[in-house]
Design a protein around this motif. Structure first.
Motif, short mmCIF file in Angstrom:
data_model
loop_
_atom_site.label_atom_id
_atom_site.label_comp_id
_atom_site.label_asym_id
_atom_site.label_seq_id
_atom_site.Cartn_x
_atom_site.Cartn_y
_atom_site.Cartn_z
N MET A 1 0.84 -1.20 0.00
CA MET A 1 0.00 0.00 0.00
C MET A 1 0.87 1.24 0.00
N GLN A 2 0.33 2.29 -0.57
CA GLN A 2 1.04 3.55 -0.63
C GLN A 2 0.34 4.59 0.24
N LEU A 3 1.14 5.40 0.94
CA LEU A 3 0.62 6.52 1.69
C LEU A 3 1.28 7.79 1.18
N TYR A 4 0.49 8.67 0.61
CA TYR A 4 0.99 9.96 0.17
C TYR A 4 1.07 10.86 1.40
N TYR A 5 2.25 11.47 1.60
CA TYR A 5 2.51 12.16 2.87
C TYR A 5 3.33 13.42 2.65
N HIS A 6 3.37 14.23 3.68
CA HIS A 6 4.32 15.33 3.77
C HIS A 6 4.81 15.37 5.21
N PRO A 7 6.12 15.58 5.43
CA PRO A 7 6.63 15.58 6.80
C PRO A 7 5.86 16.50 7.73
N TYR A 8 5.45 15.96 8.86
CA TYR A 8 4.75 16.66 9.94
C TYR A 8 3.33 17.09 9.58
N ALA A 9 2.84 16.70 8.43
CA ALA A 9 1.42 16.89 8.13
C ALA A 9 0.63 15.81 8.88
N CYS A 10 -0.70 15.84 8.75
CA CYS A 10 -1.52 14.87 9.48
C CYS A 10 -1.36 13.46 8.94
N SER A 11 -0.63 13.30 7.84
CA SER A 11 -0.31 11.95 7.36
C SER A 11 0.57 11.20 8.35
N LEU A 12 1.10 11.91 9.35
CA LEU A 12 1.87 11.23 10.40
C LEU A 12 1.00 10.24 11.16
N ALA A 13 -0.28 10.56 11.35
CA ALA A 13 -1.16 9.67 12.12
C ALA A 13 -1.30 8.30 11.46
N PRO A 14 -1.61 8.20 10.15
CA PRO A 14 -1.64 6.88 9.52
C PRO A 14 -0.29 6.17 9.56
N LEU A 27 5.85 4.96 1.43
CA LEU A 27 5.58 6.38 1.63
C LEU A 27 5.95 7.17 0.37
N VAL A 28 4.99 7.93 -0.14
CA VAL A 28 5.19 8.73 -1.35
C VAL A 28 5.14 10.19 -0.95
N HIS A 29 6.26 10.88 -1.10
CA HIS A 29 6.37 12.27 -0.65
C HIS A 29 5.63 13.21 -1.59
N VAL A 30 4.90 14.13 -0.99
CA VAL A 30 4.21 15.19 -1.73
C VAL A 30 4.71 16.52 -1.21
N ASP A 31 5.21 17.38 -2.11
CA ASP A 31 5.63 18.72 -1.71
C ASP A 31 4.40 19.61 -1.67
N ILE A 32 3.83 19.78 -0.48
CA ILE A 32 2.62 20.59 -0.36
C ILE A 32 2.93 22.05 -0.09
N LEU A 33 4.22 22.40 -0.06
CA LEU A 33 4.60 23.79 0.17
C LEU A 33 4.64 24.59 -1.12
N GLY A 34 4.77 23.89 -2.24
CA GLY A 34 4.79 24.58 -3.53
C GLY A 34 3.41 24.61 -4.16
N ALA A 35 3.29 25.43 -5.18
CA ALA A 35 2.03 25.50 -5.93
C ALA A 35 2.36 25.37 -7.42
N PRO A 36 1.88 24.31 -8.07
CA PRO A 36 1.04 23.26 -7.50
C PRO A 36 1.84 22.28 -6.65
N HIS A 37 1.14 21.48 -5.85
CA HIS A 37 1.80 20.42 -5.10
C HIS A 37 2.32 19.38 -6.09
N ARG A 38 3.55 18.91 -5.84
CA ARG A 38 4.14 17.96 -6.79
C ARG A 38 4.75 16.77 -6.08
N LEU A 39 4.81 15.67 -6.81
CA LEU A 39 5.53 14.49 -6.36
C LEU A 39 7.00 14.64 -6.72
N GLY A 40 7.80 13.70 -6.26
CA GLY A 40 9.23 13.77 -6.51
C GLY A 40 9.60 13.75 -7.97
N ASP A 41 8.77 13.12 -8.81
CA ASP A 41 9.06 13.06 -10.24
C ASP A 41 8.48 14.24 -11.01
#
Length: 210
Positions: A1-14, A27-41
């Motif tokens: 299973m994959q969990l899309y997350y961002h460090p210290y976001a509420c994805s920490l709970a799952p 764990l699949v990192h999502v940069d939610i600080l940029g606009a638009p939010h992007r994955l590593g690729d």
């Protein structure tokens, strides 16, 4: 299973619940600080999740589960012997449902976006901090005589509450008036699986590779 997350976001709970339940997550990192939010690729996260926020759980069959409180129950129910969630239909499960809803709508949403976006203004932030304090007073009362939020058994509700208490220092919502929450927080940080989840969840892909 994959969990899309961002460090210290509420994805920490799952991430905590999965670690406690012995469930492996990619764990699949999502940069939610940029606009638009992007994955590593470079993929626009909206192409993956139209809601454009984390967490998102993608199960092995490809089905997707959104919303932190729901994801927590899905993960717990994958391993009932973990004791992370009471049986469906039980009075204890109803209590869990109530606390997850309280944490999600009354506490979590009092932090985000208000206390992480100074552009909302000082008045709005002061109101949010006062609201958080009043919600923490409810949690403090619940912890009186209890080791964990629902009693003597650690549950997914504790994992969710940990996210917001972990934000308290950075968000300027002091816990000085809540000794039971502070003691609970220390118990949480002492759990090996919580520490493991924090290590895995708090690093960006670049940090993990270093």
């Amino acid at each position: 299973m994959q969990l899309y997350y961002h460090p210290y976001a509420c994805s920490l709970a799952p991430a905590i619940v999965a670690a406690e339940a012995g469930i492996a997550l990619d764990l699949v990192h999502v940069d939610i600080l940029g606009a638009p939010h992007r994955l590593g690729d470079g993929t626009d996260y909206r192409d993956v999740n139209a809601r454009n926020y984390v967490p998102l759980l993608v199960r092995d069959d490809g089905s997707e589960v959104s919303e932190a409180g729901i994801i927590l129950k899905v993960l717990a129910d994958l391993n009932p012997t973990s004791g992370l969630a009471p049986a469906v239909g039980s009075p204890e499960r109803l209590l869990l449902e109530q606390w997850l809803t309280f944490l999600g709508t009354e506490l979590h949403k009092s932090y985000s976006p208000w206390l992480f976006h100074p552009e909302v203004g000082a008045t709005a932030q002061a109101y949010a901090r006062d609201l958080v304090a009043r919600r923490y007073a409810i949690v403090e009362a619940q912890l009186d005589g209890r080791t964990w939020l629902l009693g003597e058994t650690f549950s997914v509700a504790d994992a969710y509450l940990f996210v917001m208490v972990n934000w308290a220092a950075a968000a300027g919502t002091p816990l000085d008036a809540f000794p039971l929450i502070r003691a609970w927080f220390e118990r949480m940080k002492a759990r090996p699986k919580v520490r493991e989840a924090i290590r895995n969840h708090s690093a960006s892909p670049a940090a993990k590779a270093a």
